[in-house]
Design an enzyme around this catalytic site. Structure first.
Site, PDB file in Angstrom:
ATOM      1  N   ASP A   1      19.482 -28.460  -5.511  1.00 20.20           N
ATOM      2  CA  ASP A   1      18.220 -28.635  -5.197  1.00 20.20           C
ATOM      3  C   ASP A   1      17.948 -27.766  -3.806  1.00 20.20           C
ATOM      4  O   ASP A   1      17.053 -27.036  -3.554  1.00 20.20           O
ATOM      5  CB  ASP A   1      17.610 -30.180  -4.908  1.00 20.20           C
ATOM      6  CG  ASP A   1      18.791 -30.856  -4.054  1.00 20.20           C
ATOM      7  OD1 ASP A   1      19.855 -30.410  -3.747  1.00 20.20           O
ATOM      8  OD2 ASP A   1      18.562 -32.222  -3.881  1.00 20.20           O
TER       9      ASP A   1
ATOM     10  N   GLY B   1      27.443 -15.514  -1.803  1.00 16.44           N
ATOM     11  CA  GLY B   1      27.464 -17.083  -1.524  1.00 16.44           C
ATOM     12  C   GLY B   1      25.965 -17.268  -0.798  1.00 16.44           C
ATOM     13  O   GLY B   1      25.505 -18.096   0.022  1.00 16.44           O
TER      14      GLY B   1
ATOM     15  N   ASN C   1      20.199 -34.101  -5.490  1.00 17.11           N
ATOM     16  CA  ASN C   1      21.097 -34.912  -4.900  1.00 17.11           C
ATOM     17  C   ASN C   1      20.679 -34.798  -3.151  1.00 17.11           C
ATOM     18  O   ASN C   1      21.387 -35.268  -2.543  1.00 17.11           O
ATOM     19  CB  ASN C   1      22.632 -34.516  -5.202  1.00 17.11           C
ATOM     20  CG  ASN C   1      22.841 -33.363  -4.668  1.00 17.11           C
ATOM     21  OD1 ASN C   1      22.159 -32.277  -4.033  1.00 17.11           O
ATOM     22  ND2 ASN C   1      24.254 -32.936  -5.027  1.00 17.11           N
TER      23      ASN C   1
ATOM     24  N   GLU D   1       9.916 -10.194  -2.323  1.00 13.86           N
ATOM     25  CA  GLU D   1      11.042  -8.889  -2.203  1.00 13.86           C
ATOM     26  C   GLU D   1      12.377  -9.567  -2.370  1.00 13.86           C
ATOM     27  O   GLU D   1      13.395  -8.747  -2.790  1.00 13.86           O
ATOM     28  CB  GLU D   1      10.990  -7.910  -1.091  1.00 13.86           C
ATOM     29  CG  GLU D   1       9.573  -7.089  -1.279  1.00 13.86           C
ATOM     30  CD  GLU D   1       8.449  -7.667  -0.386  1.00 13.86           C
ATOM     31  OE1 GLU D   1       8.565  -8.997  -0.090  1.00 13.86           O
ATOM     32  OE2 GLU D   1       7.245  -6.964  -0.271  1.00 13.86           O
TER      33      GLU D   1
ATOM     34  N   GLY E   1      19.745 -32.851  -0.925  1.00  6.56           N
ATOM     35  CA  GLY E   1      20.327 -31.719   0.113  1.00  6.56           C
ATOM     36  C   GLY E   1      21.454 -31.068  -0.230  1.00  6.56           C
ATOM     37  O   GLY E   1      21.723 -30.966  -1.373  1.00  6.56           O
TER      38      GLY E   1
ATOM     39  N   GLU F   1      27.566 -28.937   1.739  1.00  9.75           N
ATOM     40  CA  GLU F   1      27.775 -28.950   3.181  1.00  9.75           C
ATOM     41  C   GLU F   1      28.499 -30.214   3.709  1.00  9.75           C
ATOM     42  O   GLU F   1      29.071 -30.115   4.808  1.00  9.75           O
ATOM     43  CB  GLU F   1      26.460 -28.413   3.906  1.00  9.75           C
ATOM     44  CG  GLU F   1      25.687 -27.122   3.350  1.00  9.75           C
ATOM     45  CD  GLU F   1      26.564 -25.897   3.790  1.00  9.75           C
ATOM     46  OE1 GLU F   1      27.636 -25.799   4.213  1.00  9.75           O
ATOM     47  OE2 GLU F   1      25.943 -24.756   3.316  1.00  9.75           O
TER      48      GLU F   1
ATOM     49  N   ASP G   1       0.786  -1.282  -0.052  1.00  4.99           N
ATOM     50  CA  ASP G   1       0.064  -0.140   0.045  1.00  4.99           C
ATOM     51  C   ASP G   1       0.768   1.457  -0.087  1.00  4.99           C
ATOM     52  O   ASP G   1       0.446   2.470  -0.345  1.00  4.99           O
ATOM     53  CB  ASP G   1      -0.968   0.079   1.084  1.00  4.99           C
ATOM     54  CG  ASP G   1      -0.252  -0.058   2.499  1.00  4.99           C
ATOM     55  OD1 ASP G   1       0.520  -1.091   2.603  1.00  4.99           O
ATOM     56  OD2 ASP G   1      -0.713   0.761   3.233  1.00  4.99           O
TER      57      ASP G   1
ATOM     58  N   HIS H   1       1.177   0.372  10.165  1.00  2.00           N
ATOM     59  CA  HIS H   1       1.251  -1.070  10.415  1.00  2.00           C
ATOM     60  C   HIS H   1       2.647  -0.915   9.452  1.00  2.00           C
ATOM     61  O   HIS H   1       3.204   0.024   8.881  1.00  2.00           O
ATOM     62  CB  HIS H   1       0.415  -1.776   9.336  1.00  2.00           C
ATOM     63  CG  HIS H   1       0.380  -1.566   8.010  1.00  2.00           C
ATOM     64  ND1 HIS H   1      -0.464  -0.051   7.612  1.00  2.00           N
ATOM     65  CD2 HIS H   1       0.478  -2.153   6.993  1.00  2.00           C
ATOM     66  CE1 HIS H   1      -0.424  -0.024   6.362  1.00  2.00           C
ATOM     67  NE2 HIS H   1       0.068  -1.101   5.921  1.00  2.00           N
ATOM     68  N   HIS H   2       3.378  -2.265   9.293  1.00  2.00           N
ATOM     69  CA  HIS H   2       4.752  -2.347   8.643  1.00  2.00           C
ATOM     70  C   HIS H   2       5.706  -1.627   9.211  1.00  2.00           C
ATOM     71  O   HIS H   2       6.632  -1.158   8.588  1.00  2.00           O
ATOM     72  CB  HIS H   2       4.570  -1.949   7.166  1.00  2.00           C
ATOM     73  CG  HIS H   2       3.771  -2.640   6.217  1.00  2.00           C
ATOM     74  ND1 HIS H   2       3.212  -4.057   6.702  1.00  2.00           N
ATOM     75  CD2 HIS H   2       3.387  -2.426   4.832  1.00  2.00           C
ATOM     76  CE1 HIS H   2       2.587  -4.450   5.390  1.00  2.00           C
ATOM     77  NE2 HIS H   2       2.608  -3.584   4.481  1.00  2.00           N
TER      78      HIS H   2
END
Lengths: 568, 568
Positions: A438, A411, A465, A56, A467, A471, A33, A119-120
Site C-alpha cells: 500500500d 529501491g 497492511n 513525469e 503502512g 520500515e 508548452d 517560466h519553468h
C-alpha cells in the site's frame, strides 16, 4: 563512416527518426508548452506512439520498464518542472543500468541567448541548472542546437545503449522545425568491435583458468540481462556442466528451471548449497557484479579472491584488466574455446509445488499468501515487485521464461506502478503481474488510470497492511510515522475509468484469495489483500532488522528493540 | 556572539530543536530507512509534528505552501530516491523564493567513508551525486558530520530564512544519536543589521527622488510578501497618496480593497489605468521585480528607465547600488523621512459584484463559472490556483486579507494539491480554496487523502475539461496528446477515506454550481465542474497564443493555426 550523401530534415523529425531506428516505438511523458512542437511532429510523422502519463516521475518509471523489455526507452518532459520531476526515475535507471533517453523540451534558444526570463526556470538568469543537475545522474547530456543536433542525437542515443545508462537532452522549443543536414544512413545500435589482440588474450586467460579449475561457477548480476548475454551464460554453463547463480537483482535472468541454475547468492542468507558453490569455487566467473548491502546480505558475501570479473566492456582476470572488449564477444570466444565437460552432474531441481493452506477460512497471512502465489505463476510472466514485504517474491520459484522487474539497488517505492505501464506497452502479449504494498502504491497510484486507459490487463496484487511494514522492521514497529491512510484501493479502477470492466477483489482469507486467483484474466485484475501490519516473511524481516544495525550504528535507536522481529 | 556556556545534545535532537526555534512546527515527508532514526527522535521529543505524505514530491510542495504562510517550512526525505523525488518542488521554492529546508536522511557516514555500496545510491562508488544535484537548486547545501553539525544546521536554516530560498542538508543515518556540543542560546531568525551609512544614504536617495516626483508609483513582486514588507508598502502608499500595483505573482500581497491599490501590471494586457500609472511614472519604486515572459505579458512590460529597484538586501537608485541594507529598514526609513502628501486623490475602486447568469440551466461555461466564483470569495480566504484555465482567478477581485498561492514562475502543474496540505497545516483556522484543472490534479491527486486524513476542510474546485486546455492554446487544439483519462474525480474523497463526510458535487450547469456553492463548509467540499475542452477566458487563451509564438518562433507549427483562440 558512410559515404552516402547527407540529407536534410527538421531537427525534431530527425530525433524521432533516430529513436525509431534505435528500436524505440513509444514515447512516454507529459505535454508542456516547450515540448508540444515535438509532439506535433510525432503526431504528424507517426514515427512513435505517444503514451501520456499523469506525471513525469511516472513517465520516467514507464520508460525504464519499457527499456528493460525493449532494450531502449525514452520519455519527453518539459523544461525544469518536468525534467526535475523525472530525475528520480532517471537516476534509478542509472543505478539499475537501464538505457533511457530523457528528452526535455526546453526554453527557446532565443531566450537562452538573450538571457530572457522564462517560466519553468529558476528565474535567476542561468539556464544550465537542469543540465547540470542531470550531469550527476546520466552517462551523457547536451543541449541541442542547430549546429550540434545531428551529432549529439546520435551520440546520446548510442551512449545510452552502449553504457546501459540514461542520457539527457534538451531540445529548445524554437529549433524543432529548423532544417539541418543529417546523415543519410540509419542509426545502427552496435558496440565498436573489440580490440582483436585484447579479445584473444582475454578469452585465452579465462579459458586457461576455467579449464584448470575443479569447481568453476558463474555468478550473474543484472548486467547480464542488460548486455543480453544470458543465453551465452547458459550455453557456457551447459557446455562446462557448471553451476550458475544469480544476485537478487538478476532474479530470472537465468531461467530458473535451467538444470545448472543454482539459486540466489546473497552471502550468509543464501541457501547452503548456493553459498558453498560460489564461495568455495576455485574459479568464479562473475558478470557485472556490484556488491551493495542489499545484494550481499549486508556485506556477508565473500567471493573467492581470484574471481574473474567480467563487465559490459572490460574484464579483470587476476592482475590483468582487459579494455576494449565486449562481454558478448568474450563469452562467445570462451564458449568456442572451452572443452565440453561430461564429468560433472547437474543438480536435480525440485519442482515448485503449491501446497494447499491448512485453514482456508482463516485470516490471510503472508505465509499463506506467498504459498498461493507460487501456484499462480506461469511460464512467460513478467513479474514485478515493489519494495516492501512483497520482496517475498524473491523466495518463489519462477516458471520458465519469466522476467523479473524490480528496483533493488535504487529501491524507489512506487517505481513498479509506472514501470508496469512501460512493460505492458513494450510486451502487451505477455501476462504482467505486479506485487506491491500500500505504501509504495500510494506514491504513483494514478498511473493505474493510464494502464486502464490503454486496455491493458495486468494482474495487480496489492497488500493493504496499513503502512510501511518493511520500515517497521528497521524501526518504529508500532509508531504512527509508519502508518498511512487506509484507501479503498479496490475501488480505484472504477474511479480512474468510469466504464472499466476491471475485476476488483478485497481479500481477507485464503478462500477469498483463491476466488480472486480463479478469476479469468480477460481484463485487469486488482486484488487488495488485507494483512497484518506486523506480518512479513522471515527473510524480509531479517533483512530489515540487519539493515537497522548497519544504518544506525551502535548508538542507534534500534537497540531499544521496538523493531518488527520475525516469529521463530 | 553569546558568552553562554555550550551544552551537549544529540545531533538529531539539535536539528529538530533548531527547526522549532525557527518557527517550524510541522515536518512533511516520507519515512525511509535512512531517516527513521530522526523520526524516532521527533516522536520521542515531540519537537515537531510529523505529516507523512504519499510522495516526496508532494512533501516538497506541502513544505513550500507551509513556508509561504508560516515563514519557513521543512521536509524530510530519504537518500537518493527521496531527495530526487522532492527536487522539483525544492527547485520551485528556489524559483518562487520560498524558504524551505530539505533534510535527506542519508546513508551512514560509515558507508561514505569506507566506500560501501548501499541501496538508494547510484551504486557507482560516489556519494556526492545528490548534494551536487541539489547545489543547482538551493541557496546552500551540506552533508552533516559530528564536526560540522552545530555550525551547518544554523547556517543552513539562517540562509534559507535570509535568502528566502531552499537549502538542502544530508543527515547520515548513523550520527543522529551522537552527542555533540551545541550553542546554548536559541536560534534567532534575524538579518544582520544594515550598514548605517549605506542605509542612511540609500533612504536619502530614495526620499529625494520620490519627493521630487510628480507621479510616483510602487510596483510589487512576490518578494514583498517573502520579506514581509507589504504593511510598509501600504503605509508608504498611504502616506504619499500614491498608487501601488502588483505583478501577477504578487496578487493579494497588497490588500485589493486598499484604496491605493491599482491592479495587476503585466505590460500590454494590463488595464489601461494600471499601465499608464506604472509606465509613465516619473519615479517608480519596484520591489523585487523579476521580469519573466509570464509576468510581463511576453516582455511587453516597460518600466521607466529611472525605476528604483529594491530587493531583499540591496537597492539600485540610478547608478548607485546599495549593499548591506535590508528592505524593511530601507522602507521604514523612507516612510519616516518622506513628507505626508495631501494633494493626490485616491482612485475610487469599484466593488466586486457577482452578476447572476442569464440561463442557470445552460451548460456551464468558464465565463459563468468565474462569475459565480467572484461571489463565493470572502475575507481572509487562502486562494490557490494551479496552472491552467484556472488562471482566470487572476481576474477576480479579492476581498480583504486574502492570500493568493500559486506557482507562476515555476509553473509546475500539480503543485497546488500538495501545497494546499501545507497551507492547511500552517493555518487551519482559515478557509482554503483550490482552483485546479483535471490535468494538474492528476499529477498529485493522492495528497487529497492526507488532507482528508487530517480532517481539513478546504473547498476544491476542479475543472474537468478533458485535458490540458491551456496547452491547446499553445498547440494541438484537438490533438489527442492534450487529452487525459476521464476520472470520476468527485468519487475520490470516499476512496481516499472510507468514512469521509466530504461533500462531493458533479456540476454541469450554473444551477448545479449554485447548489454546490451553497453547501455548508463544515467538511471538505469537492466540486467537479464539467466544461468544454475548448473553453477558457480570453486572457488565458491570449497568453497561451502569444506564448506559442515566443516558444516556437517564426518557423513553428503554431502558424498552421490549429490553436485554441479566444472568441472575440
Amino acid at each position: 563512416m558512410s559515404n552516402s550523401p547527407n540529407r536534410r530534415m527538421k531537427i525534431g523529425d530527425f530525433l524521432l527518426c533516430r529513436l525509431k531506428e534505435a528500436g524505440v516505438r513509444h514515447l512516454f511523458g507529459v505535454p508542456g508548452d516547450y515540448n508540444l512542437e515535438l509532439l506535433q511532429q510525432l503526431q504528424d510523422t507517426g514515427a512513435l506512439k505517444w503514451i501520456g502519463t499523469c506525471s513525469e516521475l511516472n513517465a520516467s518509471y514507464a520508460a525504464d520498464g519499457y527499456a528493460r523489455l525493449n532494450g531502449l526507452g525514452a520519455l519527453l518532459v518539459t523544461n525544469g518542472v518536468g525534467a526535475l520531476s523525472a530525475i528520480n526515475g532517471v537516476g534509478g535507471s542509472y543505478s539499475e543500468h537501464v538505457p533511457v533517453i530523457c528528452i526535455a523540451g526546453s526554453i527557446p534558444l532565443r531566450s537562452v541567448e538573450r538571457g530572457l526570463g522564462m517560466h519553468h526556470t529558476m528565474a535567476d538568469g542561468s539556464y544550465d541548472h537542469f543540465l547540470d543537475a542531470y550531469a550527476h545522474v546520466t552517462a551523457a547530456h547536451a543541449r541541442l542546437t542547430p549546429r550540434n543536433a545531428a551529432v549529439e542525437i546520435d551520440r546520446l542515443i548510442l551512449t545510452a545503449w552502449r553504457e546501459k545508462r540514461p542520457v539527457y537532452m534538451e531540445l529548445p522549443s524554437d529549433i524543432a522545425y529548423l532544417d539541418i543536414e543529417v546523415p543519410a544512413d540509419p542509426l545502427t545500435l552496435a558496440d565498436a568491435p573489440s580490440d582483436p589482440e585484447r579479445l584473444r588474450s582475454c578469452i585465452a586467460a579465462i579459458v586457461r583458468r576455467l579449464s584448470a579449475a575443479k569447481s568453476p561457477a558463474i555468478l550473474v548480476d543484472s548486467d547480464a540481462d542488460r548486455f543480453g548475454v544470458a543465453p551465452e551464460l547458459m550455453q557456457l554453463a551447459e557446455k562446462m556442466q557448471i553451476p550458475i547463480a544469480v544476485i537478487n537483482t538478476a532474479k530470472s535472468v537465468i531461467d530458473e528451471p535451467f538444470p545448472h541454475y543454482l539459486g540466489i547468492y546473497i552471502g550468509k542468507p543464501s541457501e547452503p548449497h548456493v553459498r558453498e558453490a560460489i564461495e568455495t569455487s576455485d574459479c568464479l566467473l562473475a558478470i557485472g557484479y556490484r556488491p551493495l548491502e542489499v545484494t550481499t546480505g549486508d556485506f556477508s558475501a565473500s567471493l573467492p579472491a581470484n574471481t574473474i570479473h567480467a563487465r559490459g566492456h572490460s574484464v579483470d582476470v587476476g592482475d590483468d584488466n582487459y579494455q576494449a572488449v565486449t562481454l558478448k564477444e568474450v563469452l562467445n570466444g570462451v564458449i568456442d574455446a572451452i572443452p565440453r565437460a561430461t564429468s560433472r552432474a547437474s543438480r536435480p531441481v525440485a519442482p515448485a509445488v503449491a501446497r494447499p493452506h491448512a485453514d482456508p477460512s482463516a485470516k490471510l497471512t503472508q505465509a499463506a499468501y506467498w504459498q498461493a502465489m507460487q501456484g499462480y505463476l506461469r511460464e512467460g510472466d513478467v513479474l514485478f515487485v515493489d519494495n516492501g514485504t512483497s520482496y517475498a517474491l524473491f523466495g518463489l520459484k519462477f516458471p520458465p521464461k519469466c522476467t523479473f522487474v524490480g528496483s533493488v539497488n535504487w529501491g524507489s517505492i512506487g517505481y513498479s506502478v509506472g514501470a508496469l505501464l512501460g512493460t505492458l506497452t513494450a510486451a502487451p502479449e505477455r501476462r504482467h503481474i505486479l506485487f506491491v504494498g500500500d505504501g509504495s502504491f500510494q506514491v504513483t497510484a494514478q498511473e493505474l488510470s493510464t494502464i486502464l486507459r490503454h486496455d491493458h490487463k495486468p494482474v495487480i496484487f496489492l497488500i493493504n497492511n496499513g503502512g510501511y511494514t518493511i520500515e517497521r522492521g528497521y524501526l518504529g514497529k508500532t509508531e504512527t510515522y509508519n502508518d498511512i491512510a487506509n484507501w479503498s484501493y479496490a475501488d480505484l479502477p472504477k474511479v480512474f475509468r468510469r466504464d472499466t470492466r476491471a475485476r476488483s477483489f478485497v481479500v481477507k482469507t485464503v478462500n477469498d484469495l483463491q476466488d480472486a486467483l480463479a478469476a479469468p484474466n480477460d481484463t485487469l485484475i486488482f486484488v487488495e489483500s488485507i494483512m497484518d501490519p506486523h506480518d512479513a516473511l522471515a527473510p524480509v524481516m531479517n533483512s530489515s532488522n540487519k539493515g537497522a544495525d548497519l544504518d544506525y550504528g551502535p548508538r542507534g535507536p534500534q537497540r531499544s528493540d521496538n523493531q518488527l522481529r520475525p516469529v521463530q
